[in-house]
Design a protein around this motif. Sequence first.
Motif, PDB file in Angstrom:
ATOM      1  N   SER A   1       0.838  -1.193   0.000  1.00 21.95           N
ATOM      2  CA  SER A   1       0.000   0.000   0.000  1.00 21.95           C
ATOM      3  C   SER A   1       0.878   1.250   0.000  1.00 21.95           C
ATOM      4  O   SER A   1       1.174   1.817   1.055  1.00 21.95           O
ATOM      5  CB  SER A   1      -0.914  -0.007   1.240  1.00 21.95           C
ATOM      6  OG  SER A   1      -1.719   1.134   1.277  1.00 21.95           O
ATOM      7  N   PRO A   2       1.301   1.726  -1.171  1.00 21.32           N
ATOM      8  CA  PRO A   2       2.163   2.916  -1.233  1.00 21.32           C
ATOM      9  C   PRO A   2       1.485   4.140  -0.613  1.00 21.32           C
ATOM     10  O   PRO A   2       0.272   4.324  -0.717  1.00 21.32           O
ATOM     11  CB  PRO A   2       2.382   3.111  -2.737  1.00 21.32           C
ATOM     12  CG  PRO A   2       2.122   1.766  -3.348  1.00 21.32           C
ATOM     13  CD  PRO A   2       1.059   1.149  -2.507  1.00 21.32           C
ATOM     14  N   ILE A   3       2.273   4.983   0.019  1.00 21.44           N
ATOM     15  CA  ILE A   3       1.764   6.151   0.737  1.00 21.44           C
ATOM     16  C   ILE A   3       0.996   7.097  -0.181  1.00 21.44           C
ATOM     17  O   ILE A   3      -0.022   7.672   0.192  1.00 21.44           O
ATOM     18  CB  ILE A   3       2.925   6.904   1.416  1.00 21.44           C
ATOM     19  CG1 ILE A   3       3.474   6.085   2.589  1.00 21.44           C
ATOM     20  CG2 ILE A   3       2.482   8.283   1.889  1.00 21.44           C
ATOM     21  CD1 ILE A   3       2.510   5.918   3.721  1.00 21.44           C
ATOM     22  N   ASP A   4       1.472   7.286  -1.412  1.00 19.52           N
ATOM     23  CA  ASP A   4       0.882   8.297  -2.297  1.00 19.52           C
ATOM     24  C   ASP A   4      -0.421   7.848  -2.936  1.00 19.52           C
ATOM     25  O   ASP A   4      -1.110   8.654  -3.569  1.00 19.52           O
ATOM     26  CB  ASP A   4       1.874   8.653  -3.412  1.00 19.52           C
ATOM     27  CG  ASP A   4       2.216   7.453  -4.288  1.00 19.52           C
ATOM     28  OD1 ASP A   4       2.827   6.500  -3.770  1.00 19.52           O
ATOM     29  OD2 ASP A   4       1.859   7.466  -5.476  1.00 19.52           O
ATOM     30  N   VAL A   5      -0.797   6.596  -2.782  1.00 15.15           N
ATOM     31  CA  VAL A   5      -1.962   6.040  -3.478  1.00 15.15           C
ATOM     32  C   VAL A   5      -3.260   6.480  -2.795  1.00 15.15           C
ATOM     33  O   VAL A   5      -3.377   6.481  -1.575  1.00 15.15           O
ATOM     34  CB  VAL A   5      -1.875   4.505  -3.514  1.00 15.15           C
ATOM     35  CG1 VAL A   5      -3.203   3.887  -3.957  1.00 15.15           C
ATOM     36  CG2 VAL A   5      -0.751   4.064  -4.446  1.00 15.15           C
ATOM     37  N   SER A   6      -4.252   6.846  -3.611  1.00 15.02           N
ATOM     38  CA  SER A   6      -5.623   7.043  -3.130  1.00 15.02           C
ATOM     39  C   SER A   6      -6.395   5.775  -3.451  1.00 15.02           C
ATOM     40  O   SER A   6      -6.313   5.267  -4.574  1.00 15.02           O
ATOM     41  CB  SER A   6      -6.274   8.250  -3.802  1.00 15.02           C
ATOM     42  OG  SER A   6      -5.552   9.421  -3.500  1.00 15.02           O
ATOM     43  N   THR A   7      -7.109   5.273  -2.507  1.00  7.63           N
ATOM     44  CA  THR A   7      -7.692   3.937  -2.657  1.00  7.63           C
ATOM     45  C   THR A   7      -9.158   3.982  -3.094  1.00  7.63           C
ATOM     46  O   THR A   7      -9.461   3.800  -4.260  1.00  7.63           O
ATOM     47  CB  THR A   7      -7.509   3.144  -1.361  1.00  7.63           C
ATOM     48  OG1 THR A   7      -7.992   3.908  -0.253  1.00  7.63           O
ATOM     49  CG2 THR A   7      -6.033   2.848  -1.124  1.00  7.63           C
ATOM     50  N   PHE A   8     -10.067   4.257  -2.170  1.00  3.58           N
ATOM     51  CA  PHE A   8     -11.482   4.243  -2.533  1.00  3.58           C
ATOM     52  C   PHE A   8     -11.817   5.358  -3.516  1.00  3.58           C
ATOM     53  O   PHE A   8     -11.282   6.471  -3.437  1.00  3.58           O
ATOM     54  CB  PHE A   8     -12.346   4.420  -1.279  1.00  3.58           C
ATOM     55  CG  PHE A   8     -12.425   3.206  -0.411  1.00  3.58           C
ATOM     56  CD1 PHE A   8     -13.236   2.138  -0.759  1.00  3.58           C
ATOM     57  CD2 PHE A   8     -11.689   3.119   0.766  1.00  3.58           C
ATOM     58  CE1 PHE A   8     -13.328   1.019   0.043  1.00  3.58           C
ATOM     59  CE2 PHE A   8     -11.765   2.009   1.577  1.00  3.58           C
ATOM     60  CZ  PHE A   8     -12.586   0.946   1.216  1.00  3.58           C
TER      61      PHE A   8
END
Length: 452
Positions: free
Chosen positions: A237-244
């Motif tokens: 889960s990379p820090i910069d990623v937006s998930t939902f």
Amino acid sequence: MTPMSRRIFIASLPLAVLGLASAAHAQANLPANAGATLFQNVRVFDGKGASLSAPSNVLIKGNIIARISTEPIAAEPGVTIIVGNGRTLMPGLIDAHWHAMLIRPNPAQAIVGDIGYNNIAAGVEATETLMRGFTTVRDVGGPVFGLKAAIDAGLIAGPRIFPSGAMITVTSGHGDFRQLSELPRTVGGTLSRMEQIGGSMVADSPDEVRVRVREQLMQGASQIKLTAGGGVSSPFSPIDVSTFTEPELRAAVEAAENWGTYVTVHAFTPTAIQRAIAAGVKCIEHGFLMDEATAKLIAEKGIWLSLQPLPEELREGFAPGSVQRTKADEVWPGIARTYELAKKYKIKTAWGTDVLFSQALAQQQGAILASLVRWYSPAEALAMATGTNAELLALSGKRSPYPGKLGVVEQGALADLLLVEGNPLENIDLIADPAKNFKVIMKDGRVYKNVP
């Protein structure tokens, strides 16, 4: 048994179970102590102000603060008297970001370890949490419903728990602790181990989100926790990623609001935070990589920001060179700046610890609170961990497991109280040594510690 009587028996089972559950619920909600306690000669920190009261007397009846007076209060027969000798009486502390089931185990034990052992270990930790003066915790992810029920029923000593239940995440989101060998995921297929034990649930569409939110509410969640962006401890889960996506977040908000409660989200970055706010989320956890524009938005919209002054020991607990350590090194420098932005824009700010997988760090719970003096006065820090945190808890509305007013010392409030040796408004480090300085610990009108 005849076929007809068998059918009647089977049909009556749900009603019988419902009756037993209702009886157990009623028993769990009885006052812990139906007697009365009188604190004499104490100086009160009420959980809101910046100073102590004049020498006062405080009467507890059942689990409620019945009277506060600078005049003597007559002790009726049977009342327990605690002589304060000028010590400080203050509200019990509240940790707004806690993971009761994830303190004692390491990450592997939390997922694949024996469930019975993990629950017993969590029970021991819950008692120690209460003995540190934390009478309430807001649990933001983990299979905590059984522990909460045991505490509320009086089987073990522990804090009040406002449970989120399983944190809800997406495939590869923060909280998805599956291994690559467990892919691909089949929607509607067999649940992973972390989902089976209720640690976290994967949801990859608005409809799946609704199901998972409703499942937590069905089990007694007081608020819902989603992970809207990448996280430090999750392996993929990379820090910069937006998930939902925003529709997925909106689905969670709608389901929670239908139950009269709210959604809080784990989010570091401006994109993750702004998307969550657009979807109707009421509280942001962490926010350590936010920019100035995002801080302004949080303030303008009246969103809560749940911050944690994460200690260096937590960052250093991740192995050097690991993915988790690299991400921690990216996040930690943002902690101070986020506190500065919160103060600059007068954001509604809650306090918590977010201790994970470390009994040693949990024992520093009070010291972590005391570290807030880097940005706040002792009175401001203690108000944040009592009256202000209680305001955040109140967002749960009728989903609150504990009807009544928490976090303050005032007439009619719930009797969660600490008697402190010395004045923590002058020396906040007193709360870092609860074994020495907390002379009385009371929760729900019941005295759990009383030493000279």
